[in-house]
Structures are given as C-alpha cells and as structure tokens.
Write an enzyme that holds these catalytic residues in place. Structure first.
Site, PDB file in Angstrom:
ATOM      1  N   TRP A 160     -11.288  16.458   2.294  1.00 24.98           N
ATOM      2  CA  TRP A 160     -12.186  17.047   3.288  1.00 24.98           C
ATOM      3  C   TRP A 160     -11.923  16.541   4.706  1.00 24.98           C
ATOM      4  O   TRP A 160     -12.378  17.128   5.668  1.00 24.98           O
ATOM      5  CB  TRP A 160     -13.653  16.725   2.921  1.00 24.98           C
ATOM      6  CG  TRP A 160     -13.818  15.276   2.532  1.00 24.98           C
ATOM      7  CD1 TRP A 160     -13.799  14.777   1.252  1.00 24.98           C
ATOM      8  CD2 TRP A 160     -13.950  14.134   3.404  1.00 24.98           C
ATOM      9  NE1 TRP A 160     -13.909  13.397   1.272  1.00 24.98           N
ATOM     10  CE2 TRP A 160     -14.013  12.984   2.575  1.00 24.98           C
ATOM     11  CE3 TRP A 160     -14.023  13.971   4.783  1.00 24.98           C
ATOM     12  CZ2 TRP A 160     -14.147  11.700   3.094  1.00 24.98           C
ATOM     13  CZ3 TRP A 160     -14.155  12.694   5.299  1.00 24.98           C
ATOM     14  CH2 TRP A 160     -14.213  11.578   4.455  1.00 24.98           C
ATOM     15  N   ASN A 161     -11.174  15.441   4.854  1.00 27.81           N
ATOM     16  CA  ASN A 161     -11.198  14.763   6.161  1.00 27.81           C
ATOM     17  C   ASN A 161     -10.432  15.494   7.265  1.00 27.81           C
ATOM     18  O   ASN A 161     -10.845  15.478   8.420  1.00 27.81           O
ATOM     19  CB  ASN A 161     -10.726  13.313   6.022  1.00 27.81           C
ATOM     20  CG  ASN A 161      -9.306  13.194   5.553  1.00 27.81           C
ATOM     21  OD1 ASN A 161      -8.809  14.040   4.815  1.00 27.81           O
ATOM     22  ND2 ASN A 161      -8.630  12.144   5.972  1.00 27.81           N
ATOM     23  N   GLU A 257       0.086  12.432  -1.503  1.00 24.52           N
ATOM     24  CA  GLU A 257      -0.189  11.818  -0.191  1.00 24.52           C
ATOM     25  C   GLU A 257      -1.510  11.089  -0.332  1.00 24.52           C
ATOM     26  O   GLU A 257      -2.570  11.718  -0.371  1.00 24.52           O
ATOM     27  CB  GLU A 257      -0.295  12.905   0.892  1.00 24.52           C
ATOM     28  CG  GLU A 257       0.915  13.820   0.981  1.00 24.52           C
ATOM     29  CD  GLU A 257       2.101  13.176   1.669  1.00 24.52           C
ATOM     30  OE1 GLU A 257       1.939  12.106   2.280  1.00 24.52           O
ATOM     31  OE2 GLU A 257       3.208  13.728   1.578  1.00 24.52           O
ATOM     32  N   LEU A 258      -1.466   9.745  -0.408  1.00 24.78           N
ATOM     33  CA  LEU A 258      -2.645   9.002  -0.859  1.00 24.78           C
ATOM     34  C   LEU A 258      -3.202   8.066   0.216  1.00 24.78           C
ATOM     35  O   LEU A 258      -2.949   8.252   1.396  1.00 24.78           O
ATOM     36  CB  LEU A 258      -2.270   8.248  -2.142  1.00 24.78           C
ATOM     37  CG  LEU A 258      -1.572   9.122  -3.212  1.00 24.78           C
ATOM     38  CD1 LEU A 258      -1.188   8.295  -4.421  1.00 24.78           C
ATOM     39  CD2 LEU A 258      -2.451  10.300  -3.611  1.00 24.78           C
ATOM     40  N   CYS A 291      -6.329   9.109   6.923  1.00 23.84           N
ATOM     41  CA  CYS A 291      -5.455   8.306   6.064  1.00 23.84           C
ATOM     42  C   CYS A 291      -4.612   7.329   6.870  1.00 23.84           C
ATOM     43  O   CYS A 291      -4.335   6.231   6.419  1.00 23.84           O
ATOM     44  CB  CYS A 291      -4.581   9.213   5.216  1.00 23.84           C
ATOM     45  SG  CYS A 291      -3.581  10.336   6.188  1.00 23.84           S
ATOM     46  N   GLU A 389      -9.277   0.275   0.779  1.00 29.29           N
ATOM     47  CA  GLU A 389      -9.470   1.224   1.880  1.00 29.29           C
ATOM     48  C   GLU A 389     -10.974   1.450   2.098  1.00 29.29           C
ATOM     49  O   GLU A 389     -11.693   1.804   1.162  1.00 29.29           O
ATOM     50  CB  GLU A 389      -8.789   2.538   1.481  1.00 29.29           C
ATOM     51  CG  GLU A 389      -8.804   3.590   2.563  1.00 29.29           C
ATOM     52  CD  GLU A 389      -8.171   4.900   2.073  1.00 29.29           C
ATOM     53  OE1 GLU A 389      -8.441   5.307   0.924  1.00 29.29           O
ATOM     54  OE2 GLU A 389      -7.419   5.502   2.849  1.00 29.29           O
TER      55      GLU A 389
END
Ligand code: NAD
Length: 520
Positions: A160-161, A257-258, A291, A389
């Site tokens: 969502w970011n 993509e983490l 991220c 994180e």
C-alpha cells in the site's frame, strides 16, 4: 483535527467507472478507509481462488494476440499513457492521498517514477529485448540466435505504501514485453491501481490483457502465484518467503522486493547541512513508510554532537499534516495497525533504556493515525527497533569511531536494500559504498539518486529480496531466453561421409586449434 473529508479531482462517478475494471468476485465485499479521518472510501467485491484462476485464464487468452503486436505498437500505447498520466495527475494524486494518507509531494514522486518508467521502457525496451546473434556450434554452418519470448501471464502483488509506483511501474515492462498481467493491489489501495489500468485502456491497451483481482493476500495473492507464469512481489520479507517457497514448488520465476533497515553513514568530512537535510528527507518521507527510507544514522564520533543538534532543529521544523495540497512534509500513518506497530517499537526501546530526542508519540490532534517524527538515541541490539524494520517515522542515531566501525554497523543484520554515505571525499565514500551489502548505495544523497536512475537495477540483497526492477533486468525478467539454432548443409554431428573415428580426430584437432587461436 482539521482535514477536508474528500478530494477535489475525483468524484463518485469516476470511482464507479474505474471500480468496474475489477475482476468480478463473489467472496464478499471489502471496505477500505481513509487514513486522514477513518471514513470509508469504497466497498469492493473480492475474489475466490477459482475466480482468480478465471482472471488468469482470461488474461492468457488475450495474451497471444497482444504478444503478436510489434514492440513499437505496444510502446506507442505506453507513451500515450505517459502523456495522459502527466496531464491528469491530479486525479491520481487525490486517490493516492485518499487511500494512503500520504503528502501530495510523496504522491507526485510516484507519478514521476511511473511516467519515467513508461518513457524509458517504451524507448529502450526493444534494445533490452533485442535478438542476440551468437557464434553457432559449427562456424559457417550453424546460425544461432537467442531471442526473448514473453513468460505469458505475469502476476503482480503490491503493498500500500507506494500504490502506483510499486504496481504500475512493474506492470509496464511486463506488458511491453508482450505479457498479460493480473495484479493484486493491497486491500488499502485498490483504486489507485484501477485508475491506472483505466488510463492504459484509454491509451489503447486492450482491457483483457490487464486483470485486477481483490481480496485477502493469503487467499487471493497465493491463488495468483498458483496460476501465473511469473510473480513479481513487493512487500514484507515474511510474506516474500512464503511467495518464494510457493513459486519454487511451481518452478516459476519470481522477483521479491522486500523490507530493509537502511543505514546512512555520515563521515567526519561530510557537508553537514547537506547531510542533515538528506537525512531528514530520507528518514521521514512518506512518514517512514518507504522501503528505502533510512532508519539508522551512523555518525562519525567527532561530529556527532554538532550533527545531532542540527538534525533535531531540522526535524522539529518538519510539518506533520493532512492536506490535499503541498503544504505538509509528512502525513499520518496508513492505519491503526501501523500506528500500533510504530508505537510499540518506540515504547519497547524507551522501556529498555533508549532516549527519545524528539517526537516519540502519536499526534491525535493532527489525525487519528498521525505519529510525530521521532529520533532515538541509545538503541541497543535487544530492542525491537535495533534490527527489525519499523516502517515508520523513527530514526535511531549511532556513533562510529572509524570507517571500519561505521561499515560494520551499516552491515549489521540480514537486510540489504538501500544505504547512503555522506562525505566530501568521494573516493573514500565509493570505497565504503562497495563494502556495504545493499542493492543500492547513494553517495551524498539519502535514497533518491539510485532509485531515480532508471537505467540501473534496484533491488535487495539478503533478506531484502531476490531479483531487480529497473534497467535491463527490469524487463528481461518477464521473458524466457530461447535459443534458435539453424543448422545448414551438414548435420550437427558426424557427417555421412566420415567415420566416427575420423570425425573425432578432426574435432580434437579443431579444439586444439581454437584454443591456440584464442577463440572465445
Ligand atoms: P505485506 O507483505 O503484508 O503485503 C504486501 C502484499 O502482499 C499485499 O498486497 C498483501 O495483500 C499481500 N499478501 C499478504 N500476505 C500474503 C500471502 N500470504 N500470500 C500472498 N500475498 C500476500 O507487506 P506490507 O505491510 O503491505 O508492506 C510493507 C512491507 O513492504 C515493508 O516490509 C516494506 O519494506 C516492503 N516494501 C518493499 C519494497 C521494495 O521495493 N523492496 C517497496 C515497498 C515496500
């Protein structure tokens, strides 16, 4: 709390039009809420696993015709999409702000990145995917070419970011390479993706090559992995492991993509003003829900106190707000869940002895999910905020006595997404950059220099992921290399007029000759 309720450039008619693009689902409606004030935005149907399989089947049928079109024809569509996106950006800026609660500037960054991606791959994609003629098995007799064929149907699962950039900028190269796409947006941000899909249709893309399915990740996301030919996932490391395992079972490719716990190193010779501004931007943009944002600042001991003082002055000037214009520097968090996660990290650190230098608390007078930009000191390995994180507006400061110590701190933990080094000595900064285990390192910039370099790859090492977006890899990953070898005149083996023994003798001679001639 002073927040206007609904945006100016989208109305209910537009919402109805774009929502009609969602694949029909019977699994029950899902409502999503505006972070600015917690009011409902829309209620949309969600899919069962069978309905997801159906969406992929429909996309597969449409894909064959789409792949037969020339690259130039597909590129024209995405150049038109670029122009419409830039012209009608106010609509999607509103939608992104409404769904995520982000500032207008953060939303604009997404428009910029998606437009850049469309232009770049439309103009450069044919080069990245061009046939490659190679030396054949038998010189002069074997004509060999490596071509790239589309995977088929690409699934895209996004968070969502950055709801436009992290879904559409991945879909564009997949579509340009001749694939169909079925995308699953996060439950918080379906409208942004549906708007972009509608704009692609207005640009000339056949509607059937881009499906959108909605519903809970573990059901709808996994059903997508079970049916597509390649999966592009962006989200948390925990979910990425599940997706990677399932893709492995099916033997389909995936890019993951983490998350990250990104460091910034400030060397003693850094331009302090530049470093302070860069850090304030990199730590707090999108309220830290990014991220590549910086959560750890590692500062040379000799400048630590001065740097800290100037950083705090800068952070205290940041405008936390909820506005539909460009007047705030950071907005609220996206949800109550996100507010709880961020608050817990700070409370846990403080309870174990960390110091809050500024912020450290929710700001309900700004909005229900607003949290103050926060700087911590004295965060230690036993605290959750040290290695995990936070994904919020929380920055921890650390001292380093030497470059080696700074490098060791920067490389702590298993994440390796993005990093930053500030120094006037660009050679020393370059040496440090090459020692940092991160997919991208920015010198004298917080994060944007690397991610904005569209011709270079972006992605993570270690727990931050597998595969890359942007650059040549960002489109080639959606294709399978296929070798086509055309054998002329003689067979690629023992010719009918030679015995095996004679053929082997000649071939051995040829091996020795090629080696002596320096052949590759
Ligand atoms: P998340 O993993 O919870 O969700 C991401 C997406 O996966 C959503 O669409 C969700 O519905 C779906 N999903 C959830 N569980 C699933 C499952 N079991 N199977 C299939 N799909 C599933 O992540 P999030 O909290 O929405 O996003 C924040 C995370 O994303 C942070 O860790 C952040 O660092 C990371 N992120 C990484 C990048 C990058 O480019 N490396 C970019 C943005 C965000």
């Amino acid at each position: 709390m002073s927040t206007p309720s609904e945006p100016q450039h989208v109305d209910r008619a537009l919402l109805d039009q774009i929502s009609a693009g969602l694949h029909p689902g019977t699994a029950g409606p899902e409502t999503h809420f505006a972070p600015f004030d917690g009011t409902p935005i829309t209620t949309l149907p969600t899919c069962t696993e069978l309905e997801v399989a159906d969406a992929v089947r429909q996309a597969r049928i449409a894909q064959a015709g789409w792949a037969r079109r020339s690259f130039a024809e597909r590129a024209e569509i995405f150049l038109r999409f670029h122009d419409l996106l830039v012209d009608r950006q106010d609509e999607v800026l509103d939608l992104m702000q409404w769904e995520v609660g982000k500032t207008r500037q953060s939303a604009w960054v997404e428009v910029y990145m998606v437009a850049t991606t469309a232009r770049h791959y439309a103009r450069r994609g044919a080069h990245y995917l061009a046939d490659r003629s190679v030396r054949g098995f038998m010189p002069g007799l074997t004509k060999t070419v490596e071509v790239r064929v589309p995977k088929g149907v690409v699934g895209i699962i996004s968070p969502w970011n950055f709801p436009l950039y992290l879904s559409v900028a991945d879909a564009i190269p997949a579509l340009l390479a001749g694939n169909a796409v079925v995308a699953k947006p996060d439950a918080q941000t379906p409208l942004t993706l549906l708007w972009a899909r509608q704009l692609m249709i207005e640009s000339g893309m056949p509607a059937e090559v881009f499906g959108v399915v909605a519903g809970p990740g573990p059901v709808v996301g996994m059903a997508l992995v079970d049916n597509v030919d390649y999966i592009g996932f962006t989200g948390s490391t925990a979910t990425g492991r599940l997706i990677g395992a399932r893709a492995g079972e099916r033997l389909i490719g995936c890019s993951l993509e983490l998350g990250g716990k990104n460091p910034m190193v400030v060397r003693a010779d850094a331009d302090l003003e530049r470093a302070v501004n860069g850090l304030a931007e990199a730590a707090f943009m999108n309220s830290g829900q990014m991220c590549v944002h910086v959560e750890r600042a590692i500062i040379a001991d000799s400048i630590y106190d001065t740097f800290k003082q100037r950083l705090l002055e800068r952070v205290q000037k940041l405008r936390l707000g909820q506005a539909w214009d460009y007047s705030s520097d950071l907005g609220p968090l996206v949800s109550a869940k996100q507010l709880t996660n961020v608050s817990r990290h700070v409370e846990d650190a403080v309870a174990a002895g960390a110091t809050v230098l500024t912020g450290g608390e929710p700001r309900p007078e700004v909005g229900p999910f607003a949290y103050a930009p926060t700087v911590l000191e004295g965060v230690t390995p036993q605290m959750a905020a040290y290695g995990n994180e936070t994904f919020g507006p929380v920055l921890s400061l650390y001292r380093a006595g030497s470059d080696d110590e700074a490098l060791a701190l920067a490389n702590e933990g298993n994440y390796g997404l993005s990093a930053s080094v500030y120094s006037r000595d660009t050679e020393a900064a370059d040496t440090m950059a090459r020692g940092i285990r991160a997919g991208s390192v920015n010198i004298n910039d917080g994060f944007a220099a690397a991610i904005g370099s569209i011709e270079a790859s972006m992605g993570g090492m270690g727990d931050s992921g597998l595969g890359r977006r942007q650059g040549p890899d960002g489109i080639r990953k959606y294709t399978e290399p296929q070798t086509i070898a055309n054998q002329r005149l003689l067979p690629a083996g023992v010719p009918p007029f030679l015995s095996s023994a004679a053929f082997i003798k000649i071939s051995n001679g040829q091996l020795r000759l090629l080696r002596k001639m320096g052949a590759r």
